[in-house]
Design a protein around this motif. Structure first.
Motif, PDB file in Angstrom:
ATOM      1  N   SER A   1       0.831  -1.212   0.000  1.00 38.60           N
ATOM      2  CA  SER A   1       0.000   0.000   0.000  1.00 38.60           C
ATOM      3  C   SER A   1       0.863   1.259   0.000  1.00 38.60           C
ATOM      4  CB  SER A   1      -0.933  -0.003   1.218  1.00 38.60           C
ATOM      5  OG  SER A   1      -0.213   0.116   2.427  1.00 38.60           O
ATOM      6  N   ASP A   2       2.056   1.202   0.589  1.00 41.11           N
ATOM      7  CA  ASP A   2       2.967   2.350   0.547  1.00 41.11           C
ATOM      8  C   ASP A   2       3.291   2.722  -0.892  1.00 41.11           C
ATOM      9  OD1 ASP A   2       3.198   2.487   3.347  1.00 41.11           O
ATOM     10  OD2 ASP A   2       4.913   1.132   3.384  1.00 41.11           O
ATOM     11  N   ILE A   3       3.481   1.702  -1.717  1.00 41.45           N
ATOM     12  CA  ILE A   3       3.878   1.932  -3.106  1.00 41.45           C
ATOM     13  C   ILE A   3       2.773   2.658  -3.856  1.00 41.45           C
ATOM     14  CG2 ILE A   3       4.563   0.806  -5.249  1.00 41.45           C
ATOM     15  CD1 ILE A   3       5.480  -1.571  -3.330  1.00 41.45           C
ATOM     16  N   HIS A   4       1.531   2.183  -3.707  1.00 40.85           N
ATOM     17  CA  HIS A   4       0.411   2.818  -4.408  1.00 40.85           C
ATOM     18  C   HIS A   4       0.151   4.231  -3.883  1.00 40.85           C
ATOM     19  CE1 HIS A   4      -0.888  -0.652  -6.785  1.00 40.85           C
ATOM     20  NE2 HIS A   4      -0.551  -1.390  -5.746  1.00 40.85           N
ATOM     21  N   LYS A   5       0.195   4.387  -2.554  1.00 43.57           N
ATOM     22  CA  LYS A   5      -0.065   5.708  -1.979  1.00 43.57           C
ATOM     23  C   LYS A   5       1.006   6.704  -2.391  1.00 43.57           C
ATOM     24  CE  LYS A   5      -0.533   4.185   2.279  1.00 43.57           C
ATOM     25  NZ  LYS A   5      -0.792   4.133   3.748  1.00 43.57           N
ATOM     26  N   MET A   6       2.235   6.263  -2.406  1.00 42.76           N
ATOM     27  CA  MET A   6       3.338   7.147  -2.735  1.00 42.76           C
ATOM     28  C   MET A   6       3.277   7.596  -4.201  1.00 42.76           C
ATOM     29  SD  MET A   6       6.562   7.084  -4.379  1.00 42.76           S
ATOM     30  CE  MET A   6       6.954   5.342  -4.446  1.00 42.76           C
ATOM     31  N   GLN A   7       2.775   6.726  -5.083  1.00 39.58           N
ATOM     32  CA  GLN A   7       2.727   7.041  -6.507  1.00 39.58           C
ATOM     33  C   GLN A   7       1.623   8.039  -6.848  1.00 39.58           C
ATOM     34  OE1 GLN A   7       2.812   2.761  -8.000  1.00 39.58           O
ATOM     35  NE2 GLN A   7       3.925   3.829  -9.605  1.00 39.58           N
ATOM     36  N   THR A   8       0.403   7.723  -6.453  1.00 37.51           N
ATOM     37  CA  THR A   8      -0.728   8.512  -6.959  1.00 37.51           C
ATOM     38  C   THR A   8      -1.839   8.776  -5.957  1.00 37.51           C
ATOM     39  OG1 THR A   8      -1.829   6.487  -7.734  1.00 37.51           O
ATOM     40  CG2 THR A   8      -0.422   7.636  -9.313  1.00 37.51           C
ATOM     41  N   ARG A   9      -1.853   8.113  -4.821  1.00 42.04           N
ATOM     42  CA  ARG A   9      -3.033   8.149  -3.970  1.00 42.04           C
ATOM     43  C   ARG A   9      -2.785   8.753  -2.594  1.00 42.04           C
ATOM     44  NH1 ARG A   9      -7.202   4.285  -5.460  1.00 42.04           N
ATOM     45  NH2 ARG A   9      -6.783   3.449  -7.519  1.00 42.04           N
ATOM     46  N   TRP A  10      -1.747   9.550  -2.445  1.00 37.84           N
ATOM     47  CA  TRP A  10      -1.477  10.120  -1.125  1.00 37.84           C
ATOM     48  C   TRP A  10      -2.533  11.176  -0.794  1.00 37.84           C
ATOM     49  CZ3 TRP A  10       1.661   8.118   2.350  1.00 37.84           C
ATOM     50  CH2 TRP A  10       1.857   8.835   3.539  1.00 37.84           C
ATOM     51  N   LYS A  11      -3.225  11.004   0.317  1.00 33.75           N
ATOM     52  CA  LYS A  11      -4.307  11.926   0.699  1.00 33.75           C
ATOM     53  C   LYS A  11      -4.141  12.457   2.119  1.00 33.75           C
ATOM     54  CE  LYS A  11      -7.219   7.927   1.872  1.00 33.75           C
ATOM     55  NZ  LYS A  11      -8.496   7.236   1.632  1.00 33.75           N
TER      56      LYS A  11
ATOM     57  N   ALA B   1      15.053   1.964  -2.832  1.00 35.47           N
ATOM     58  CA  ALA B   1      14.195   0.799  -2.595  1.00 35.47           C
ATOM     59  C   ALA B   1      12.905   0.899  -3.408  1.00 35.47           C
ATOM     60  CB  ALA B   1      13.879   0.683  -1.102  1.00 35.47           C
ATOM     61  N   PHE B   2      12.278   2.078  -3.389  1.00 33.02           N
ATOM     62  CA  PHE B   2      11.055   2.254  -4.171  1.00 33.02           C
ATOM     63  C   PHE B   2      11.343   2.168  -5.665  1.00 33.02           C
ATOM     64  CE2 PHE B   2       9.239   4.034  -0.242  1.00 33.02           C
ATOM     65  CZ  PHE B   2       7.987   3.431  -0.272  1.00 33.02           C
ATOM     66  N   ALA B   3      12.480   2.699  -6.098  1.00 30.79           N
ATOM     67  CA  ALA B   3      12.842   2.617  -7.522  1.00 30.79           C
ATOM     68  C   ALA B   3      13.015   1.168  -7.951  1.00 30.79           C
ATOM     69  CB  ALA B   3      14.119   3.414  -7.775  1.00 30.79           C
ATOM     70  N   MET B   4      13.636   0.356  -7.100  1.00 32.94           N
ATOM     71  CA  MET B   4      13.793  -1.070  -7.406  1.00 32.94           C
ATOM     72  C   MET B   4      12.433  -1.738  -7.535  1.00 32.94           C
ATOM     73  SD  MET B   4      13.566  -4.371  -6.032  1.00 32.94           S
ATOM     74  CE  MET B   4      13.506  -4.085  -4.251  1.00 32.94           C
ATOM     75  N   ILE B   5      11.533  -1.442  -6.604  1.00 27.78           N
ATOM     76  CA  ILE B   5      10.207  -2.067  -6.622  1.00 27.78           C
ATOM     77  C   ILE B   5       9.432  -1.643  -7.867  1.00 27.78           C
ATOM     78  CG2 ILE B   5       7.967  -2.096  -5.457  1.00 27.78           C
ATOM     79  CD1 ILE B   5       9.568  -1.807  -2.792  1.00 27.78           C
ATOM     80  N   LEU B   6       9.430  -0.349  -8.152  1.00 28.15           N
ATOM     81  CA  LEU B   6       8.653   0.150  -9.286  1.00 28.15           C
ATOM     82  C   LEU B   6       9.268  -0.254 -10.616  1.00 28.15           C
ATOM     83  CD1 LEU B   6       7.896   3.727  -7.892  1.00 28.15           C
ATOM     84  CD2 LEU B   6       6.295   1.824  -8.113  1.00 28.15           C
TER      85      LEU B   6
END
Length: 348
Positions: free
Chosen positions: A39-49, A327-332
């Motif tokens: 969920s961190d990955i999705h929130k960080m990309q486009t869904r941070w509220k 770390a996020f760059a590796m995941i994405l």
């Protein structure tokens, strides 16, 4: 303190930030390990509220280094895991002990600074003692409790056959919980052959890659033509969310743990299976029950400490706070297989 700070979508910088004061009912935890959640990955990309700047990280463990004047049940030096959900305690669901359904909850790592930092301050009611458990294992108690919540809620029976869709961290933890619950045969479904190999290591009797085999035919073959007693969806994909409806037997049960990040539009046949087969569909959100944080957490700790659930083999990568962006760059980038990615904030 050093922290990985999110300033806007996809913009994370490691830097020095002012650490929060420790209130009368709070503790300060020296973070020893923190996991990156899907969920961190999705929130960080486009869904941070939530408020920005932010420090993410809600799966973590560490050592209490400071406590407020009103805190009596934990001591400085205690080894603990963080419980990220802060329920309001007032709504009808909290009053009924259904904390996962709280109507006004807040989360560490979203509403408050989280654990991708040297330390984190949180309510003393939101820590749980882990004893001598390894800190990286302690940081994985939160996803394990999520898996436990789903398995306890779907109520497997001794000898059942289950299909698990999505063999990431949650999927493998679900597999282990199903085994402890007495499920006889587990069928793992994933489009990664590497993850299917991992599933076999953890005791799945059968594995299916739907890109290579006909999923429905294989499940029928492995279940004597009946279909699975249980299907648990852990991938959060609209494809697998539909496939659950095609492989579950009459009167079977389906549990949805994966988050839907797109509209799920069902073909007529898949939808008809819900009522023609009289399927039971249940959703599972978060990992809490009464008394807070619930049996999901206490049972998870017991099984890990007894050696009956394995967590360390699921950790594929480790990074420092300064490397959270990497770390996020590796995941994405998806250039290599990964499972649980761990952040280790303390200097060696």
């Amino acid at each position: 303190m050093r922290a990985a700070v999110l300033y806007e979508n996809n913009e994370i910088r490691a830097e020095q930030v002012e650490q929060a004061a420790c209130g009368a009912d709070e503790v300060r935890i020296k973070v020893m390990a923190a996991g990156i959640c899907g969920s961190d990955i999705h929130k960080m990309q486009t869904r941070w509220k939530y408020p920005l700047p932010a420090v993410m990280g809600h799966e973590f463990s560490g050592v209490i280094v400071e406590k407020g004047a009103d805190v009596a049940h934990v001591e400085v030096g205690s080894r603990v895991a963080g419980i990220p959900l802060v329920p309001c305690g007032k709504c009808e669901y909290c009053q009924a002990g259904e904390f996962s359904l709280c109507e006004d909850y807040r989360m560490v790592g979203s509403h408050f600074y989280g654990a991708f930092a040297e330390n984190v301050v949180m309510k003393a009611t939101n820590v749980i003692d882990i004893g001598d458990m390894d800190f990286e294992e302690g940081a994985m108690l939160e996803p394990l409790a999520v898996a436990m919540h789903g398995v306890l809620g779907i109520q497997p029976e001794l000898g059942d056959t289950a299909v698990v869709f999505g063999i990431g961290t949650i999927g493998i933890l679900v597999v282990q919980c199903l085994q402890l619950a007495g499920v006889k045969d587990i069928i793992a479904v994933d489009i990664s052959d590497g993850k299917l190999a991992e599933a076999r290591k953890f005791g799945c009797r059968y594995t299916i890659n739907p890109r290579e085999d006909n999923l429905a035919e294989k499940v029928l073959e492995y279940t004597g033509g009946r279909g699975a007693d249980i299907a648990l969806e852990c991938a959060g994909s609209k494809v697998t969310q539909e496939q659950c409806l095609r492989v579950t037997k009459k009167k079977g049960k389906i549990g949805y743990l994966g988050i839907a990040y797109a509209d799920v539009l069902l073909p007529e046949e898949a939808f008809e299976n819900i009522f023609r087969r009289e399927l039971t569909l249940k959703g599972f959100w978060n990992s809490y029950s009464a008394p807070f944080p619930g049996e999901e957490w206490t049972t998870s700790i017991a099984f890990v400490n007894q050696g009956r659930i394995q967590l360390k083999p699921l950790i594929s990568h480790r990074y420092k706070v300064e490397e959270v962006g990497d770390a996020f760059a590796m995941i994405l980038g998806r250039e290599e297989d990964y499972n649980k990615v761990m952040i280790l904030p303390q200097e060696e």
